[in-house]
Design an enzyme around this catalytic site. Structure first.
Site, PDB file in Angstrom:
ATOM      1  N   ASN A 131      30.684  24.481  90.091  1.00  0.00           N
ATOM      2  CA  ASN A 131      30.991  24.001  88.574  1.00  0.00           C
ATOM      3  C   ASN A 131      31.838  22.750  88.990  1.00  0.00           C
ATOM      4  O   ASN A 131      32.459  22.509  89.926  1.00  0.00           O
ATOM      5  CB  ASN A 131      31.857  24.774  87.845  1.00  0.00           C
ATOM      6  CG  ASN A 131      32.377  23.964  86.619  1.00  0.00           C
ATOM      7  OD1 ASN A 131      33.563  23.617  86.435  1.00  0.00           O
ATOM      8  ND2 ASN A 131      31.289  23.822  85.726  1.00  0.00           N
ATOM      9  N   GLU A 194      26.590  20.754  87.444  1.00  0.00           N
ATOM     10  CA  GLU A 194      26.635  19.609  86.959  1.00  0.00           C
ATOM     11  C   GLU A 194      26.182  18.439  87.838  1.00  0.00           C
ATOM     12  O   GLU A 194      25.540  17.309  87.361  1.00  0.00           O
ATOM     13  CB  GLU A 194      28.165  19.417  86.403  1.00  0.00           C
ATOM     14  CG  GLU A 194      28.507  19.979  85.271  1.00  0.00           C
ATOM     15  CD  GLU A 194      28.913  21.594  85.458  1.00  0.00           C
ATOM     16  OE1 GLU A 194      29.066  22.203  84.735  1.00  0.00           O
ATOM     17  OE2 GLU A 194      28.899  21.936  86.624  1.00  0.00           O
ATOM     18  N   ASP A 241      47.151  13.835  74.116  1.00  0.00           N
ATOM     19  CA  ASP A 241      45.701  14.379  74.323  1.00  0.00           C
ATOM     20  C   ASP A 241      44.922  13.436  73.105  1.00  0.00           C
ATOM     21  O   ASP A 241      45.203  12.361  72.626  1.00  0.00           O
ATOM     22  CB  ASP A 241      45.513  15.857  73.623  1.00  0.00           C
ATOM     23  CG  ASP A 241      44.507  16.363  74.467  1.00  0.00           C
ATOM     24  OD1 ASP A 241      43.490  16.018  74.529  1.00  0.00           O
ATOM     25  OD2 ASP A 241      44.915  17.693  75.075  1.00  0.00           O
TER      26      ASP A 241
END
Length: 420
Positions: A131, A194, A241
């Site tokens: 991953n 990916e 964020d």
């Protein structure tokens, strides 16, 4: 990292500190590609903004802006297994030392300096499937990082490693082109890789490097190797964020690094500015295919989906449909809200409205919405942890706006300026 259209890059030669000064300059160029050549106490330049517009992302995967969603779907549904591999002969390999990298501290209340563009590579301890995903990582010292892990693939791998009581081997790649970064953020099944999606973006020409721990990583400017401890945690944060607000402090796992590989030929440190457009697009844009697919199941004539920049590319979506029957707009709203649980407000428009133009979307709301008929309110549903108005239990109220033309009086909505 190969930088295209170098004539469009803004070069800053003033001496700047990694602590606050570089980030302050980057905030002055929100949609430009910037390279800072004179970072205090570092021989390595900092680059930012390589994918902070849809146009740059579209160019990296060879399509137009309105084709990005279909291009992601095509690559995700038809990944190409990577067959080209090389070694570290083009790198200087040393013991890991984060003090050699110009890692930025962005804002005054940050918990520390943060790696923001690092793609973390790991393998499932049981299946061996690899991953890749982007994670924020806070510097603890020259060899250790605190990593924020949310419940997705890497989190699943980490939980399996905990059960085996064996630290999880990882590699961190920093400094890649936009297409590889985009592939690292795509929402694909847990048994997909990916980098095979990235290879599809690259027409089968992607080359990877195999590390000693058998991880396959891109030829990034900087590659770090280490392990995530299954027993050690530390306080991580605060960190700004997507919503330009501080995320809370949590206990998170600790990475201990062993090796550091830095390209011999003009390496750059890629810094993604927290809450900047690069951050928003990379996190939000890969959710658009999920929304598109869900809406298409309900309304097959869906045209385009966009998570808007004003909605942090996370909380607001605009969906265009070729309306066939009354009720299509509301069906599209419900499908969109269910596809992306963090989505808070969804607006559905006709195909004569440009979903990427906030003024055009507002026009549709102004001229085609009758509030008591066209607005849906859904209270007490799970929302985004990033939403400052969400309740402590994570619930919020969601809103859908059907800004499509009424088919009963369609002639009233003809846009004269669109005619000949």
């Amino acid at each position: 990292m190969k930088l295209e259209n170098t004539e469009d890059i803004i070069e800053i030669n003033d001496e700047l500190s990694c602590e606050f000064e570089v980030a302050k300059v980057l905030r002055q160029y929100p949609k430009d590609t910037v390279i800072l050549t004179n970072v205090k106490n570092s021989e390595m330049p900092v680059v930012s903004g390589i994918c902070n517009t849809r146009e740059k992302i579209a160019k990296s995967i060879n399509c137009e802006v309105n084709e990005i969603t279909s291009k992601i779907i095509e690559a995700s549904d038809n990944p190409i297994k990577v067959e080209n591999f090389t070694d570290f002969s083009e790198y200087n390999t040393t013991e890991a030392d984060l003090s050699k990298l110009p890692i930025l501290t962005h804002y005054k209340r940050d918990g520390g300096a943060y790696i923001t563009s690092g793609v973390v590579f790991a393998r499932d301890p049981e299946t061996g499937i690899q991953n890749a995903s982007i994670h924020r990582m806070m510097v603890l010292d020259d060899k250790r990082l605190a990593i924020r892990i949310v419940p997705r693939n890497l989190y699943t791998y980490f939980q399996k490693a905990q059960k085996l009581n064996k630290d999880l081997e990882i590699a961190i790649a920093i400094g890649m082109d936009a297409a590889i970064l985009l592939a690292s953020t795509t929402s694909i099944p847990i048994d997909y890789n990916e980098m095979d999606v990235a290879n599809a973006f690259k027409n089968g020409e992607l080359t990877l490097i195999k590390t000693e721990s058998k991880l396959e990583v891109p030829q990034a400017d900087i590659i770090l190797e280490g392990k995530i401890s299954v027993t050690e945690t530390t306080a991580e944060g605060p960190f700004v964020d997507l919503t330009d607000t501080y995320d809370i402090i949590r206990d998170q796992p600790i990475i201990t690094l062993s090796k550091m590989h830095i390209k011999k030929d003009n390496p750059c440190y890629h810094a993604i500015l927290p809450a900047g457009f690069e951050h928003k697009l990379l996190q939000g844009l890969p959710q658009e295919p999920r929304i598109y697919k869900s809406v298409k199941n309900a309304v097959p004539t869906v045209e385009t989906v966009a998570l808007t920049e004003g909605g942090c590319c996370w909380l607001h979506a605009v969906i265009s449909i070729n309306k066939q029957t009354e009720g299509d707009g509301k069906n599209a709203i419900m499908a969109a809200l269910s596809a992306h649980p963090s989505l808070k407000h969804a607006v559905v428009v006709d195909t004569d409205v440009d979903v990427f133009d906030p003024q055009d979307v507002e026009y549709a709301i102004a001229t085609r919405v009758k509030a008591d008929r066209d607005i849906m309110i859904v209270p007490n549903v799970r929302g985004s942890s990033l939403d400052p108005v969400a309740e402590s239990d994570g619930t919020t109220t969601k809103l859908g706006v059907d800004a499509t033309k009424s088919l009963k009086t369609i002639e009233k909505f003809e846009r004269v300026s669109f005619g000949e």
